[in-house]
Design a protein around this motif. Structure first.
Motif, PDB file in Angstrom:
ATOM      1  N   GLY A 151       8.255  -4.055  -9.624  1.00 62.47           N
ATOM      2  CA  GLY A 151       7.471  -2.566  -9.626  1.00 62.47           C
ATOM      3  C   GLY A 151       6.794  -2.451  -8.175  1.00 62.47           C
ATOM      4  O   GLY A 151       6.093  -1.530  -7.780  1.00 62.47           O
ATOM      5  N   GLY A 152       7.436  -3.410  -7.041  1.00 60.30           N
ATOM      6  CA  GLY A 152       6.940  -3.101  -5.754  1.00 60.30           C
ATOM      7  C   GLY A 152       5.509  -3.586  -5.372  1.00 60.30           C
ATOM      8  O   GLY A 152       4.621  -3.389  -4.552  1.00 60.30           O
ATOM      9  N   GLN A 153       4.940  -4.740  -6.055  1.00 56.58           N
ATOM     10  CA  GLN A 153       3.672  -5.275  -5.975  1.00 56.58           C
ATOM     11  C   GLN A 153       3.988  -6.466  -4.847  1.00 56.58           C
ATOM     12  O   GLN A 153       4.566  -7.312  -4.957  1.00 56.58           O
ATOM     13  N   TYR A 154       3.151  -6.079  -3.867  1.00 59.61           N
ATOM     14  CA  TYR A 154       3.174  -6.998  -2.735  1.00 59.61           C
ATOM     15  C   TYR A 154       2.238  -8.138  -2.613  1.00 59.61           C
ATOM     16  O   TYR A 154       0.846  -7.729  -3.096  1.00 59.61           O
ATOM     17  N   GLN A 155       2.358  -9.200  -2.392  1.00 58.10           N
ATOM     18  CA  GLN A 155       1.433 -10.300  -2.319  1.00 58.10           C
ATOM     19  C   GLN A 155       1.562 -11.084  -1.198  1.00 58.10           C
ATOM     20  O   GLN A 155       2.657 -11.405  -0.768  1.00 58.10           O
ATOM     21  N   ALA A 156       0.431 -11.130  -0.446  1.00 61.19           N
ATOM     22  CA  ALA A 156       0.556 -11.669   0.829  1.00 61.19           C
ATOM     23  C   ALA A 156       0.561 -13.343   0.586  1.00 61.19           C
ATOM     24  O   ALA A 156      -0.137 -13.916  -0.116  1.00 61.19           O
ATOM     25  N   VAL A 157       1.471 -13.867   1.202  1.00 60.69           N
ATOM     26  CA  VAL A 157       1.642 -15.486   1.300  1.00 60.69           C
ATOM     27  C   VAL A 157       1.817 -15.874   2.628  1.00 60.69           C
ATOM     28  O   VAL A 157       2.009 -15.163   3.607  1.00 60.69           O
ATOM     29  N   PRO A 205      -6.131 -13.754  -1.710  1.00 63.47           N
ATOM     30  CA  PRO A 205      -6.191 -13.763  -0.329  1.00 63.47           C
ATOM     31  C   PRO A 205      -5.633 -12.393   0.290  1.00 63.47           C
ATOM     32  O   PRO A 205      -4.496 -12.173  -0.063  1.00 63.47           O
ATOM     33  N   VAL A 206      -6.460 -11.624   1.227  1.00 62.98           N
ATOM     34  CA  VAL A 206      -5.771 -10.467   1.597  1.00 62.98           C
ATOM     35  C   VAL A 206      -5.923 -10.475   3.207  1.00 62.98           C
ATOM     36  O   VAL A 206      -5.451  -9.642   3.577  1.00 62.98           O
ATOM     37  N   ASP A 224      -3.957  -4.874  -0.817  1.00 56.08           N
ATOM     38  CA  ASP A 224      -2.930  -5.804  -1.223  1.00 56.08           C
ATOM     39  C   ASP A 224      -2.505  -7.134  -0.223  1.00 56.08           C
ATOM     40  O   ASP A 224      -1.667  -7.745  -0.574  1.00 56.08           O
ATOM     41  N   GLY A 225      -3.159  -7.149   0.821  1.00 58.09           N
ATOM     42  CA  GLY A 225      -2.764  -7.980   2.119  1.00 58.09           C
ATOM     43  C   GLY A 225      -1.680  -7.697   2.777  1.00 58.09           C
ATOM     44  O   GLY A 225      -1.284  -8.485   3.500  1.00 58.09           O
ATOM     45  N   SER A 226      -0.992  -6.528   2.452  1.00 61.73           N
ATOM     46  CA  SER A 226       0.153  -6.130   3.274  1.00 61.73           C
ATOM     47  C   SER A 226      -0.145  -5.907   4.811  1.00 61.73           C
ATOM     48  O   SER A 226       0.838  -5.952   5.361  1.00 61.73           O
ATOM     49  N   ARG A 227      -1.092  -5.520   5.177  1.00 59.60           N
ATOM     50  CA  ARG A 227      -1.305  -5.105   6.591  1.00 59.60           C
ATOM     51  C   ARG A 227      -2.573  -5.348   6.957  1.00 59.60           C
ATOM     52  O   ARG A 227      -3.744  -5.264   6.241  1.00 59.60           O
TER      53      ARG A 227
END
Length: 595
Positions: free
Chosen positions: A133-139, A493-494, A530-533
């Motif tokens: 579903g396009g869920q972004y998780q920062a790793v 973590p974001v 979402d930690g994506s940017r």
């Protein structure tokens, strides 16, 4: 349809607060201590037509591998574009559903090479993971894999590779767009953003967004929001509002969506469904009006000709009371009101005290909660939480060795704080006796994060909490319990790669947090929820350290080593710099907004 409502149909953007002078995307590229971060990507608002590579005759194997990673950003037809780079046998074996990893700084290192076979080691930095579903998780961490290539009819093709999709970050940012789905807070009075990354054309976007909305929120939010869209389905294609075939569903005529099963909902539920749909489509810059029907009949007869954002304004996710309550400040241990010409003392306890260390105003500006210095010698408690009307008498709620800056919930007059760096509590007034009651918040999920919580701020919708734990930034979900209590769950973590410890933070919108960090070059950044940017905000005029941040949708206020400054998010990019706050010029203070 009136002319006034027609004028309200303009396209809107809910991401203005995320403008930046430099961008660090993906959450893993570290911010430096002594030099400005390099802009490595931006998120485009307009539809993007991106061509993915196709196998080029005579291509060397290492370059073919890089082309393969670029083509992997196109998920259509089970990554058909990427499968063209594989041998038929490898294509049959490759499980593109196993995982999706976003990487940066990809190295293609040769292991061995013969006339018709070559092996390479792929090394990169892991920066993100894209889930269903396009869920972004920062790793963060290292990525390494071996890939074997063979010649097929004189051309190199990938013959063996690990399962899952690997996407190079710059190409990912060109292909995927970040959109927000909107669900409902527990009270049903505002909508809550759920960020998703979607690969679709603008014509495909309405159908994809409605499909994801019906599928429901990401697991981290599922216990904290409502979803009226989950009670319906869409069987017919989305069409233009004038009834012409959709295929696109986008155009000057707006959209028509018919929800199967909506006729079984009561009117309030149908109106809430409309709020979710309208805000989701409007935030994606899909033009209205939105003609919404349930089993062929209008969801609401008042809006049979189409809904606009004005019709669901009561649930506006960007609504704020900052403009009505106004800016306040903490000066010399007392609360003051700030105007263009100076400050004015507030009546009551909070305006006459001299020992306040931090303070928070309720969302409506009527109540205040402050941490005051008790003046007691150790080991006696040195901090007291004082709560009461902003212009009246305050009552002590509890004492402790230390307490974080208070923060107010949205739908109830409850104030939250962290006691002695470890225990999160809520303070409410007992409706029976009128006494202040201190209630614990379940923080079992926070235990693995670290030892000390130094900041806790509730989002304006009340569904999330942003925290600083041992200098790192996390976002947790606020989940109501059947017994009336609350828990902070699913912390993520974001701000991976922040580079310096976080000192203070606040919510600028439901999608972003402003963070002050212990660095002189880039002291303030904006981080996606979402930690994506991670966007570096301008540093011009600031003198580190920046000790306090308070933010609204339009403006960020900070207290640095000298004074209080503001940054207007609507200023042109070339003219965005920190200006001293009128009324606080030359005054050492802490800025205070509601919340």
């Amino acid at each position: 349809m009136t002319g006034e409502r027609r004028r309200g149909r303009g396209r809107i953007s809910l991401t203005a607060a995320l403008l930046a002078v430099a961008v660090v995307v993906g959450g893993c590229a570290s911010l430096p201590e002594s030099s400005s971060p390099q802009a490595i990507g931006t998120i485009t608002r307009e539809p993007v037509v991106v061509s993915v590579p196709v196998p080029t005759p005579g291509r060397e194997p290492d370059l073919l591998l890089r082309d393969f990673f670029s083509a992997s950003t196109d998920p259509a037809d089970k990554h058909l574009a990427a499968r063209q780079f594989l041998t038929p046998a490898a294509s049959d074996r490759w499980d593109d559903t196993a995982s999706t990893t976003v990487v940066d700084k990809v190295d293609v290192l040769p292991e061995s090479r013969a006339d018709d076979q070559a092996t390479y080691t792929i090394r990169a930095n892991r920066v993100g993971q894209l889930d269903d579903g396009g869920q972004y998780q920062a790793v963060e961490g290292n990525f390494e894999a071996k890939v074997r290539l063979s010649k097929v009819n004189g051309e190199w093709r990938i013959d063996d590779l690990p399962p899952g999709v690997i996407m190079d970050r710059p190409q990912f940012l060109k292909t995927y767009q970040r959109k927000a789905l909107y669900f409902l807070d527990p009270s049903g009075t505002t909508v809550v953003p759920d960020l998703r990354w979607i690969s679709a054309t603008q014509e495909q976007m309405p159908g994809r967004l409605i499909e994801l909305l019906i599928a429901g929120p990401k697991p981290a939010l599922s216990d904290a929001v409502q979803n009226m869209a989950g009670k319906v389905s869409v069987l017919a294609p989305i069409t233009k509002a004038d009834g012409r075939s959709a295929g696109v569903g986008v155009g000057f005529g707006g959209l028509h969506i018919d929800f199967t099963g909506a006729s079984a909902l009561d009117q309030n539920a149908r109106d809430l469904l409309a709020a979710q749909v309208v805000w989701t489509l409007a935030a994606a810059e899909i033009s209205g009006p939105y003609v919404l029907t349930g089993d062929g009949a209008p969801l609401d007869e008042r809006y049979a000709n189409g809904w606009t954002t004005a019709d669901v304004s009561s649930t506006n996710p960007m609504a704020t009371t900052s403009t009505t309550v106004g800016l306040h400040g903490l000066v010399d241990g007392a609360l003051v009101a700030v105007n263009d010409t100076g400050v004015s003392a507030m009546p009551g306890y909070f305006g006459t005290a001299t020992t306040l260390e931090s303070i928070a105003l309720s969302r409506d500006g009527r109540l205040a909660a402050a941490v005051a210095d008790t003046g007691k010698p150790e080991p006696e408690p040195r901090s007291a939480l004082m709560v009461g009307p902003v212009e009246g008498f305050a009552t002590p709620a509890l004492e402790a060795g230390s307490m974080t800056r208070p923060t107010w919930s949205r739908t109830e007059p409850a104030v939250w704080t962290v006691v002695d760096g470890t225990s999160v509590v809520r303070v409410v007034r007992d409706p029976q006796g009128g006494q202040l009651v201190v209630l614990p918040v379940d923080t079992a999920d926070l235990a693995p994060l670290g030892a000390t919580i130094t900041e806790l701020r509730l989002s304006r919708d009340g569904v999330r909490a942003a925290l600083i734990v041992d200098g790192k930034v996390y976002v947790a979900t606020v989940v109501p319990r059947p017994d009336g209590g609350y828990a902070l769950t699913a912390p993520r973590p974001v701000a991976i790669g922040l580079g310096s410890p976080a000192l203070s933070l606040d919510w600028s919108s439901g999608e972003a947090i402003v963070v002050a960090r212990a660095a002189s070059d880039i002291p303030v950044v904006s981080v996606a929820v979402d930690g994506s940017r991670m966007d570096a905000l301008p540093s011009r005029n600031l003198s580190a350290p920046v000790s306090s941040v308070d933010a609204s949708v339009t403006t960020v206020f900070v207290a640095d080593a000298r004074a209080v400054f503001q940054l207007n998010n609507n200023d042109p990019a070339g003219d965005r710099y920190w200006r001293e706050v009128p009324g606080l010029t030359g005054v050492k203070a802490i800025p205070i907004l509601p919340g």
